[in-house]
Design a protein around this motif. Structure first.
Motif, short mmCIF file in Angstrom:
data_model
loop_
_atom_site.label_atom_id
_atom_site.label_comp_id
_atom_site.label_asym_id
_atom_site.label_seq_id
_atom_site.Cartn_x
_atom_site.Cartn_y
_atom_site.Cartn_z
N ALA A 38 24.26 45.84 35.37
CA ALA A 38 25.52 45.52 35.79
C ALA A 38 26.16 44.65 35.03
N GLU A 39 26.22 44.03 33.43
CA GLU A 39 26.89 43.30 32.68
C GLU A 39 27.11 44.56 32.28
N ILE A 40 26.09 45.29 31.48
CA ILE A 40 27.12 46.70 30.77
C ILE A 40 28.80 46.79 31.28
N GLU A 41 28.67 47.01 32.86
CA GLU A 41 28.93 48.32 33.91
C GLU A 41 30.87 47.03 34.11
N THR A 42 30.21 46.27 33.90
CA THR A 42 31.41 44.87 34.01
C THR A 42 32.06 45.25 33.23
N ALA A 96 47.22 42.51 35.93
CA ALA A 96 46.35 41.52 35.81
C ALA A 96 44.67 41.51 35.70
N LEU A 97 43.92 40.85 35.22
CA LEU A 97 42.64 41.53 34.30
C LEU A 97 41.58 40.88 35.49
N THR A 98 40.85 41.92 35.20
CA THR A 98 39.58 41.64 35.68
C THR A 98 38.94 40.62 35.21
N GLY A 99 38.62 40.48 33.91
CA GLY A 99 38.39 39.42 32.66
C GLY A 99 38.50 38.11 32.60
N GLY A 100 40.30 38.03 33.41
CA GLY A 100 40.95 37.03 33.33
C GLY A 100 42.03 37.25 32.80
#
Length: 206
Positions: A38-42, A96-100
């Motif tokens: 899940a972390e890799i996909e994110t 706007a980015l998912t990572g912030g």
């Protein structure tokens, strides 16, 4: 997750063998999510968003209009390249980015290089674009971006009381609304939630 099936209690006229077989319970195991996967996909999603955003800026892609003027509604999603109005007549676009954070044409994010490596053409282009705007213009862009990101938090369930105390947001919300075509003289929606604006503050509409 485990699902347990109990034996059937009454089978009627079924063979003895089948009855005996039915007395055994069995378990079906559902595949559980691998945290590492899940972390890799994110991470992949964040990287893809960043690449897509940088390409949109470099190629002068047509941004999506933030407001549906027919319904007076704003829908803010991560990873979408939006138009946020203008600064001194210059269009402000970004993602706007998912990572912030927010990657805009006024202040494009610059990829970090390892120490001792050469500056890439992409980094040089981002720096030139950044310097093509004055400090005052970049500040004006940051103010509009702040309004957008605050509205995103509000639409996602953020505290209305806290947002109404946000000085930068309140000072620039009307300017932002005018630039993107949001009519704040009547109720409007943000990510499906209904609000109104009166006497310098936002109110939720039930």
């Amino acid at each position: 997750m485990h699902i347990r099936f109990n034996p059937i209690g009454n089978l009627g006229a079924v063979s003895t063998f089948q009855v005996q077989q039915s007395q055994k319970t069995f378990t079906v195991e559902a595949e559980e999510t691998d945290p590492k996967q899940a972390e890799i996909e994110t991470s992949r999603k964040k990287y893809a968003e960043m690449i897509q955003s940088c390409n949109a800026i470099d190629q002068g892609a047509t941004p999506k209009q933030l407001v549906n003027t027919q319904t007076n509604a704003i829908c803010i999603e991560y990873g979408v390249y939006y138009h946020l109005g203008t600064i001194n007549g210059k269009p402000l676009n970004g993602t706007a980015l998912t990572g912030g954070g927010f990657n805009s044409n006024f202040s494009p994010m610059i990829w970090k290089s390892e120490p001792g490596t050469r500056v890439t053409p992409e980094q040089e282009a981002a720096l030139r674009r950044h310097k093509s705007y004055s400090q005052a213009e970049r500040q004006g862009a940051n103010e509009l971006v702040h309004v957008l990101m605050t509205l995103k938090r509000l639409g996602d369930g953020g505290s209305l009381a806290t947002i109404n105390k946000d000085a930068m947001f309140m000072q620039n919300f009307s300017r932002f609304a005018k630039g993107v075509g949001l009519d704040i003289s009547k109720p409007f929606t943000i990510n499906g939630k209904l609000f109104s604006y009166s006497k310098g503050s936002l109110q939720a509409v039930e």
